[in-house]
Design a protein around this motif. Structure first.
Motif, short mmCIF file in Angstrom:
data_model
loop_
_atom_site.label_atom_id
_atom_site.label_comp_id
_atom_site.label_asym_id
_atom_site.label_seq_id
_atom_site.Cartn_x
_atom_site.Cartn_y
_atom_site.Cartn_z
N GLU A 1 1.00 -1.06 -0.13
CA GLU A 1 0.07 0.17 0.06
C GLU A 1 0.94 1.22 -0.06
OE1 GLU A 1 -2.31 -0.64 3.35
OE2 GLU A 1 -3.98 -1.84 2.37
N GLY A 2 2.04 1.24 0.69
CA GLY A 2 3.05 2.39 0.54
C GLY A 2 3.28 2.64 -0.96
N ARG A 3 3.72 1.53 -1.56
CA ARG A 3 4.35 1.78 -2.99
C ARG A 3 3.06 2.26 -3.77
NH1 ARG A 3 6.79 -3.17 -1.62
NH2 ARG A 3 5.22 -4.57 -2.31
N LEU A 4 1.65 1.96 -3.58
CA LEU A 4 0.76 2.48 -4.06
C LEU A 4 0.50 3.88 -3.95
CD1 LEU A 4 -1.86 2.36 -6.02
CD2 LEU A 4 -3.30 1.60 -3.86
N ARG A 5 0.69 4.41 -2.81
CA ARG A 5 0.67 5.77 -2.39
C ARG A 5 1.71 6.53 -3.13
NH1 ARG A 5 -1.17 3.68 2.62
NH2 ARG A 5 1.26 3.84 3.35
N GLN A 6 2.75 6.01 -3.14
CA GLN A 6 3.97 6.51 -3.90
C GLN A 6 3.91 6.63 -5.14
OE1 GLN A 6 6.68 7.65 -2.23
NE2 GLN A 6 7.43 8.52 -4.29
N ALA A 7 3.24 5.54 -5.96
CA ALA A 7 2.94 5.73 -7.27
C ALA A 7 2.00 6.92 -7.93
CB ALA A 7 2.70 4.36 -7.71
N GLN A 8 1.18 7.24 -6.76
CA GLN A 8 0.01 8.06 -6.91
C GLN A 8 0.70 9.59 -7.04
OE1 GLN A 8 -2.67 6.80 -3.93
NE2 GLN A 8 -4.01 5.68 -5.39
N GLU B 1 4.13 12.96 -18.44
CA GLU B 1 4.56 11.61 -18.08
C GLU B 1 3.83 10.81 -19.20
OE1 GLU B 1 5.10 10.38 -13.71
OE2 GLU B 1 3.23 11.70 -13.74
N ARG B 2 2.84 11.45 -19.90
CA ARG B 2 2.19 10.77 -20.96
C ARG B 2 1.54 9.56 -20.60
NH1 ARG B 2 6.01 10.69 -25.76
NH2 ARG B 2 4.13 10.36 -26.92
N GLY B 3 0.85 9.42 -19.40
CA GLY B 3 0.27 8.11 -18.83
C GLY B 3 1.05 7.28 -18.35
N VAL B 4 2.50 7.43 -18.10
CA VAL B 4 3.12 6.60 -17.34
C VAL B 4 2.78 6.30 -15.71
CG1 VAL B 4 5.39 6.12 -16.38
CG2 VAL B 4 5.07 6.95 -18.61
N ARG B 5 2.11 7.45 -15.20
CA ARG B 5 1.81 7.39 -13.87
C ARG B 5 0.46 6.42 -13.62
NH1 ARG B 5 -0.86 11.33 -10.35
NH2 ARG B 5 -0.51 13.17 -12.17
N GLU B 6 -0.14 6.89 -14.37
CA GLU B 6 -1.67 6.02 -14.21
C GLU B 6 -1.24 4.41 -14.48
OE1 GLU B 6 -1.33 8.35 -16.11
OE2 GLU B 6 -2.60 10.18 -15.74
N ARG B 7 -0.34 4.12 -15.15
CA ARG B 7 -0.10 2.62 -15.36
C ARG B 7 0.76 2.26 -14.24
NH1 ARG B 7 -0.88 4.92 -20.29
NH2 ARG B 7 -1.65 3.53 -22.12
N ARG B 8 1.54 3.11 -13.76
CA ARG B 8 2.29 2.78 -12.26
C ARG B 8 1.26 2.56 -11.18
NH1 ARG B 8 6.22 6.93 -13.31
NH2 ARG B 8 5.16 8.16 -11.63
#
Length: 430
Positions: free
Chosen positions: A62-69, A106-113
């Protein structure tokens, strides 16, 4: 720590169908209570030491998820030019100062992360559920082991009682002069061996209690016995019905989550194949004309041949591997279900034959043989043989019952759903 879902408690809860009054092993004056399966499960799920790490793994995911957001932060850029030169650029008379803010497109990279991180959380959650499921199933096995040793100890106590009766009967015949001292010695040796077997079962039962209490982190049991009737055998669904429920297998669910994670990572790798753009905007101060002007830039990296192709290939290989492993697991699951179903039916028939056919006949034979021995028509050998056959039949019935319950635990652990049906009524029982 997340609670184990009700659906995931199947592997153990089915045993509650044969939980009855407390075992007589506890004693009327025992200060410790008898433990039920439900109590053992609650303690295990809430306090098992081995489950703590999985809670931290979920927290990390969940921490990695928060970081990716979190989007990439903007950059403040300050530039000063045309200063400290010569002639017209002497000092700061022709200076130009620019302050701008730059950011990455980012052109969609963050959404995919973020999607990949969410899939990672789901996978860690399923891993934790599988761990809780396995721990709960192990508690059911250990609880069943305690019930089995309680019954073995009861059988051992019965063997000692029969041996004591035999010694008394043989001694009476020896004193009457109708039997040899050798028969008395053999009977007393049999009593001593029965007492040793009872002592063995007593310490095995105590060890089983300790193994059970270790499931929730206790090194000293706070119960004197466990509740249940191991000989109350449940029914089971037909093999076709179990096979139809195979999709509930937690390992298959894990492969599904792994596949979603691999697909999300593939999308991230494909998105990273497109280089990020950088844009900036700001103000420029022109000292020579005492003016402010807006400035803006955009940087588009030139595409490099083969950029990120290795990561894309790796992600696609992970997807294919996960699909292949899921197929192999499904084949192993179906085979294991068939073997276990056959084993359960065998144990069920074995227990029924021993309970309804073998043991009643041996009990009658023992009564007749003892009467014949006391009348001098049979010798000690014939009597001891029938005793041994009856004790062995009772032991075989117990082991067949234990094996049947163990098979049900494994079937329900494999399918992820309850497979046991209420115990069938025994012959002669309304």
């Amino acid at each position: 720590m997340r609670r184990l879902s009700a659906r995931r408690l199947w592997a153990c809860v089915y045993l509650a169908m044969f939980v009855t009054a407390a075992s007589a092993q506890g004693g009327a004056d025992s200060v410790l209570a008898a433990l039920s399966l439900e109590e053992a499960l609650v303690r295990t799920v809430s306090a098992n030491p081995g489950l703590v790490a999985f809670g931290y793994q979920i927290d990390a995911a969940e921490g990695r998820l928060r970081q990716a957001q979190i989007p990439p932060g903007p950059e403040l850029d300050a530039a000063l030019q045309d200063v400290l030169g010569t002639n017209t650029h002497r000092g700061v008379r022709s200076a130009e100062a620019t302050v701008s803010i730059a950011w990455v497109l980012e052109r969609g990279v963050r959404e995919r992360r973020v999607s990949a991180a969410r899939a990672g959380v789901a996978l860690r959650t399923i891993d934790a559920e599988i761990a809780r499921l396995d721990v709960a199933a192990e508690t059911a096995r250990r609880f069943l082991g305690c019930l089995a040793f309680q019954e073995r100890l009861s059988n051992a106590i019965e063997a000692v009682r029969l041996a004591e009766e035999t010694v008394a009967a043989v001694r009476a015949r020896v004193e009457a002069g109708s039997a040899l001292e050798a028969e008395l010695a053999r009977a007393e040796a049999g009593l001593a061996r029965a007492a040793l077997d009872q002592e063995h079962d007593e310490h095995e039962l105590l060890s089983a209690y300790h193994r059970l209490s270790a499931q929730w982190g206790d090194t000293v049991p706070d119960f004197s016995s466990v509740k249940g009737d191991v000989t109350a055998l449940p029914g089971i669904e037909p093999f076709e019905a179990l096979l139809a429920r195979a999709d509930g297998n937690p390992e298959l669910a894990r492969y599904m989550s792994r596949q979603r994670l691999a697909e999300a990572e593939l999308r991230v790798a494909e998105a990273r194949s497109r280089p990020d753009w950088r844009a900036s905007a700001g103000l420029r101060r022109v000292e020579a004309t005492d003016e402010f002007v807006l400035v803006g830039t955009i940087a588009i990296p030139l595409r490099t041949s083969g950029r990120n192709l290795g990561h894309v290939a790796e992600a696609r290989a992970d997807i294919a591997r996960t699909e292949a492993e899921a197929v192999a697991t499904r084949i192993d699951l179906e085979t294991a279900l068939f073997v276990l179903h056959q084993e359960f039916n065998h144990n069920l028939q074995l227990a029924a034959g021993l309970r309804d056919e073998v043991i009643p006949r041996l009990e009658r034979a023992l009564t007749d043989t003892r009467r014949a021995y006391e009348l001098g028509r049979y010798g000690y050998f014939e009597w001891s043989v029938v005793q041994g056959e009856l004790l062995q039949a009772n032991s075989d019935l117990l082991e067949a019952s234990v094996a049947a319950h163990q098979v049900v635990i494994e079937i329900e652990r494999l399918t992820g759903v309850q497979a046991a049906l209420p115990p069938a009524p025994q012959r002669g029982v309304p």
